[in-house]
Design a protein around this motif. Structure first.
Motif, short mmCIF file in Angstrom:
data_model
loop_
_atom_site.label_atom_id
_atom_site.label_comp_id
_atom_site.label_asym_id
_atom_site.label_seq_id
_atom_site.Cartn_x
_atom_site.Cartn_y
_atom_site.Cartn_z
N UNK A 163 -21.06 -2.87 -51.38
CA UNK A 163 -21.05 -1.70 -50.49
C UNK A 163 -22.37 -0.93 -50.55
N UNK A 164 -22.90 -0.74 -51.75
CA UNK A 164 -24.10 0.09 -51.91
C UNK A 164 -25.38 -0.73 -52.02
N UNK A 165 -25.24 -2.01 -52.31
CA UNK A 165 -26.39 -2.88 -52.54
C UNK A 165 -25.89 -4.31 -52.49
N UNK A 166 -26.79 -5.26 -52.41
CA UNK A 166 -26.37 -6.65 -52.51
C UNK A 166 -25.62 -6.84 -53.83
N UNK A 167 -24.63 -7.73 -53.81
CA UNK A 167 -23.84 -7.98 -55.02
C UNK A 167 -24.77 -8.35 -56.17
N UNK A 168 -24.53 -7.77 -57.33
CA UNK A 168 -25.44 -7.97 -58.46
C UNK A 168 -25.31 -9.37 -59.06
N UNK A 169 -24.22 -10.06 -58.81
CA UNK A 169 -24.01 -11.35 -59.46
C UNK A 169 -23.70 -12.48 -58.47
N UNK A 170 -22.90 -12.20 -57.47
CA UNK A 170 -22.51 -13.23 -56.53
C UNK A 170 -23.45 -13.25 -55.32
N UNK A 171 -23.57 -14.40 -54.65
CA UNK A 171 -24.44 -14.48 -53.47
C UNK A 171 -23.81 -13.82 -52.24
N UNK A 172 -23.59 -12.53 -52.34
CA UNK A 172 -22.98 -11.74 -51.27
C UNK A 172 -23.89 -10.56 -50.97
N UNK A 173 -24.24 -10.40 -49.71
CA UNK A 173 -25.19 -9.36 -49.33
C UNK A 173 -24.48 -8.14 -48.77
N UNK A 174 -25.24 -7.04 -48.68
CA UNK A 174 -24.72 -5.86 -47.99
C UNK A 174 -24.38 -6.20 -46.54
N UNK A 175 -25.15 -7.09 -45.95
CA UNK A 175 -24.89 -7.50 -44.57
C UNK A 175 -23.50 -8.14 -44.47
N UNK A 176 -23.14 -8.96 -45.45
CA UNK A 176 -21.80 -9.55 -45.48
C UNK A 176 -20.73 -8.46 -45.53
N UNK A 177 -20.96 -7.49 -46.39
CA UNK A 177 -19.97 -6.41 -46.57
C UNK A 177 -19.77 -5.64 -45.27
N UNK A 178 -20.86 -5.25 -44.62
CA UNK A 178 -20.72 -4.42 -43.42
C UNK A 178 -20.32 -5.24 -42.20
N UNK A 179 -20.50 -6.56 -42.26
CA UNK A 179 -19.93 -7.42 -41.21
C UNK A 179 -18.40 -7.37 -41.28
N UNK A 180 -17.86 -7.38 -42.50
CA UNK A 180 -16.41 -7.24 -42.67
C UNK A 180 -15.97 -5.81 -42.36
N UNK A 181 -16.78 -4.84 -42.77
CA UNK A 181 -16.42 -3.43 -42.52
C UNK A 181 -16.22 -3.17 -41.04
N UNK A 182 -17.05 -3.78 -40.21
CA UNK A 182 -16.90 -3.60 -38.76
C UNK A 182 -15.55 -4.08 -38.26
N UNK A 183 -15.03 -5.15 -38.85
CA UNK A 183 -13.71 -5.66 -38.45
C UNK A 183 -12.64 -4.62 -38.72
N UNK A 184 -12.68 -4.01 -39.91
CA UNK A 184 -11.64 -3.04 -40.26
C UNK A 184 -11.86 -1.69 -39.58
#
Length: 837
Positions: free
Chosen positions: A362-383
């Motif tokens: 949510x606040x930054x790219x995932x510190x450990x997993x290959x998950x970006x903020x862009x991934x998070x906010x792409x899902x956020x738009x759905x909800x």
């Protein structure tokens, strides 16, 4: 000056050693600790502290850096440690947050919300678990770059493949493919399996694992005497077909779905309609609804096709999964509330269904997993493009309300409320209009007095008077809204609908709603999609929830089947193949038997995503049917039983302990009333008092899955035996064995009342006292007492009445009954009653 400098150097060295020691414990962080830090601590540090206290600051104020674990523990120029794990009084960062010292108030411009400060206190008291690196952040001069191709190489992000069972040396032991995978692992480690469990132990294990209740004496006798090859299969199928199976396995999912009937947090608002989701889950497991369908309905049931109104209503109720989470109803900023709601939905959905902590981005790219903020906010738009309808009416400190979903009157849905007369509806209308007018009149009076300068009262007191009047009106309106004009109760549900125009979410810098950046098209998580596969949601797909649902429940998703197969294995075997069932990411544990996990996941999908078939497959294995006896040679090599050389001994869950007591005592009510006591209590502050009156006024003898789950007010019988936090995803409950549990079983009035009922049941049976006591063993433990236990019973039965007769407060004609009740209570308090071998 040298001495002070030497002293300072020593202090720094000692603290550095402490920080390094804490860093070595990084690998020992539990998933709950890691999740707590990433969800409640890191975002606050990033948003409120890093500007002045990080390696990226233009000038580090006070010499204090908070972007590394080392810096946080060392503290700044004051010489006081920033955080002392386990000690809030020696943690200057926490003390500054409380604003108790006028000379040390941080952040300086505005005090942090009380719930944030409480989270920091809880975090420090749990030992300040912190996964961050020990060196200075960004020392390499660059931001972490996520390589998706490299990220996809992580074992959990590759599709499961069905492996051929390995060859084994020990002939004749393995009954199933599962056995071959486990036996090969044992043989490679130089281990051997222990003997099979005896028949009484095995049926008790099967009964509790499938129904959460002990087997009856008749069921035990029938199974012990059945020597046919299909005896185990028959008893498994009998319990799988039981009505009780759905209640037991629904509770496992409700832990994962963080089921609760109130909002929790600072203002604990009741959710009177959450129970519909609970009943949906019970019915789904009872009917063995395909797991992929089960997931799709919970994300987008309202958007799926249906053939009847009843089916449509069930699918809408399923979306309650997204609506029942904890919420901060007193959040004044509606945008902040909305983003927190979306974050909670992403966090729950990703952990429960994918075994990933996507909310950490949510606040930054995932510190450990290959998950970006862009991934998070792409899902956020759905909800954000979906409307979450959770109910509650406006009242003091509840600044965030919503309607509920009204189900079709022809959907044949039950109601916990009785029909009232049309005249009673009219009376509610009259009371509402009267209360509304009274509140409006009071407001006009207060405003007029203030304008004329005649109001001598405190403005805050005047506001509260008006607010209280409005709350009374809203409370009556909430009651009125429950009924149609003819007095028939409306069927209302929590859930999610697509009733708003789709939107794309901007990336919020550091998760701050005041710092929006680039807009991100609604879409999926890149690392879980094949390279080159479209990530974005089509504009014609509305919110995109239906696309998300089908993507999660797809056989091409590498995580979904694995995660559920691991959950089922964990519940049956006592430990998961992956020890972190809610985190299959980089920080999660690696599988102990990766080929077996893939085998189970593929088999699960091949069998139509049937949970019952997966359970049956595991239970029919010899691995499941092993005993739990100790083997010194095996233990020396594998003390944690990672190679599964025996069955783990397990303590029963809180619900199983309570339900077993009620069951063996003969007072368990298997058919509770419709709905929940919360639904009959009403909303607002009065609702809590109404609920407590109903629950405390009479004994609750129905199964524990139907008890009201009010966040932060869990029934004592459940909380004392490690009931999980109903605000968080929990796939693996903690299990403790502490003195408070023994004291509860000895002194709690509910336990004593059930022990009395057990004693009365034994008294009503035919036979000698010895036969009755033997029957008590059959009911409580599923076996006959040994000769040694019979001798002990004789001693008890001889001595206890003599001791009781010396107590003048016990009437002589009650001594026999008191003795029998004490014996029954001792059975409840025994380790054998509370544990499965």
């Amino acid at each position: 000056m040298k001495a002070p400098l030497i002293l300072v150097a020593l202090v720094i060295a000692v603290r550095t050693q402490a920080a390094d020691a804490a860093g070595n414990a990084h690998a020992a962080l539990t998933p709950d600790q890691l999740n707590f830090f990433e969800k409640n601590i890191r975002p606050v540090l990033v948003e409120h502290c890093y500007k002045c206290h990080s390696s990226d600051s233009d000038k580090v104020k006070g010499g204090l850096t908070l972007d590394t674990k080392q810096g946080l523990i060392l503290g700044g120029e004051s010489g006081h440690p920033g955080v002392t794990p386990g000690n809030i009084s020696e943690s200057s960062v926490y003390q500054a947050m409380t604003w108790k010292d006028e000379d040390m108030q941080m952040p300086p411009k505005q005090k942090l919300p009380d719930d944030v400060i409480v989270n920091f206190k809880k975090w420090i008291e749990m030992g300040a678990p912190d996964p961050r690196e020990q060196t200075v952040a960004n020392a390499t001069g660059g931001r972490r770059v996520i390589d998706m191709d490299e990220g996809r190489k992580h074992w959990a992000f590759q599709k499961p493949v069905k492996h051929a069972p390995p060859a084994v040396k020990t002939a004749g032991w393995a009954k199933t493919d599962i056995d071959k995978f486990i036996l090969a692992s044992m043989e490679q480690a130089g281990l051997h399996p222990v003997h099979d469990a005896d028949r009484p132990t095995l049926i008790r294990r099967i009964a509790f694992d499938l129904t959460g209740l002990p087997p009856t004496p008749d069921e035990v006798k029938a199974f012990v005497s059945d020597t046919s090859p299909d005896a185990v299969r028959r008893v498994i199928d009998m319990y799988l077909d039981s009505e009780r199976y759905g209640e037991k396995w629904a509770r496992h999912w409700l832990d994962v779905a963080r089921y609760g009937e109130s909002s929790g947090k600072e203002i604990n608002v009741l959710y009177p309609h959450a129970w519909r989701y609970r009943d949906y889950v019970i019915e789904s497991f009872k009917k063995d609804k395909p797991y992929d369908q089960f997931l799709k309905e919970q994300i987008a049931g309202d958007l799926m096709k249906y053939s009847t109104k009843h089916e449509q209503a069930g699918k809408i109720v399923a979306t309650g999964f997204l609506a029942i989470g904890s919420k901060g109803h007193n959040q004044r900023d509606r945008r902040q509330f909305q983003m927190d709601l979306v974050d909670e939905q992403i966090d729950t959905m990703s952990q429960a269904m994918l075994g990933l902590t996507l909310a950490c981005a949510r606040c930054h790219d995932h510190k450990f997993d290959p998950v970006t903020q862009r991934d998070y906010y792409a899902l956020a738009g759905i909800f954000l493009s979906s409307e979450t309808l959770f109910g509650t009416h406006e009242q003091l400190q509840n600044a965030n309300t919503s309607p509920l979903i009204e189900l079709d009157r022809g959907a044949d849905q039950v109601s916990p409320l009785a029909k009232i007369s049309p005249s009673e509806v009219q009376e509610l209308k009259r009371r509402y209009e009267q209360a509304e007018e009274s509140a409006a009149e009071l407001q006009r009076t207060v405003l007029a007095a203030r304008q004329q300068g005649t109001d001598r009262s405190n403005p805050a007191a005047s506001f509260l008077r008006v607010r209280a009047a409005r709350d009374r009106a809203e409370s009556v309106k909430a009651d009125l809204d429950l009924f149609y004009e003819d007095g028939t109760p409306r069927t209302l549900a929590m859930g999610v609908l697509d009733r708003r125009a789709p939107v794309n979410s901007p990336i919020l810098v550091r998760g701050d709603i005041k710092q929006p950046s680039d807009l991100v098209p609604r879409g999926l998580v890149e690392v879980l999609c094949a390279k080159g596969e479209p990530l974005n949601i089509s504009p014609q797909s509305g919110s995109g929830r239906l696309d998300l649902a089908y993507w999660i429940a797809s056989e091409d998703n590498p995580l979904t089947a694995r995660v559920m197969a691991n959950r089922v294995w964990l519940k049956l075997m006592g430990a998961g193949i992956v020890a972190t069932p809610d985190n299959f990411g980089v920080m999660g544990q690696k599988p102990t038997h990766p080929e077996l996990l893939d085998h189970l996941a593929v088999l699960f999908m091949e069998n139509g995503w049937s949970v019952k078939k997966l359970i049956r497959e595991i239970m029919l294995s010899r691995v499941y049917q092993m005993g739990s006896t100790h083997d010194a040679a095996n233990f020396a090599v594998d003390p944690d039983n990672k190679h599964r050389w025996r069955m783990n001994q397990r303590r029963l869950d809180a619900e199983e302990i309570r339900d077993a007591m009620l069951s063996v005592s003969g007072v368990l009510d298997l058919y509770p009333v419709d709905g929940s006591p919360v639904a009959r209590a009403g909303e607002g502050r009065e609702g809590i008092f109404n609920l407590l009156r109903e629950v405390n006024s009479k004994p609750q003898l129905y199964r524990s899955v139907y008890l009201p789950i009010i966040r932060d007010q869990i029934p004592e019988f459940l909380s004392v035996f490690d009931f999980p936090d109903a605000s968080l995803v929990n796939g693996d409950r903690e299990t403790t064995n502490v003195p408070s549990q023994s004291l509860f079983l000895m002194n709690n009035t509910q336990v004593q009342a059930v022990a009395d009922a057990f004693a009365q049941r034994l008294s009503n049976m035919q036979g000698t006292p010895e036969e009755k006591l033997a029957q008590a063993y059959l009911l409580a433990f599923g076996r006959q007492p040994s000769q040694k236990e019979r001798d002990a019973l004789f001693q008890f039965w001889t001595r206890f009445p003599q001791e009781a007769s010396r107590n003048k407060s016990i009437p002589k004609d009650s001594i026999k009954g008191v003795s029998l009740a004490a014996f029954c209570q001792a059975l409840f308090a025994s380790a054998e009653f509370r544990y499965l071998n």
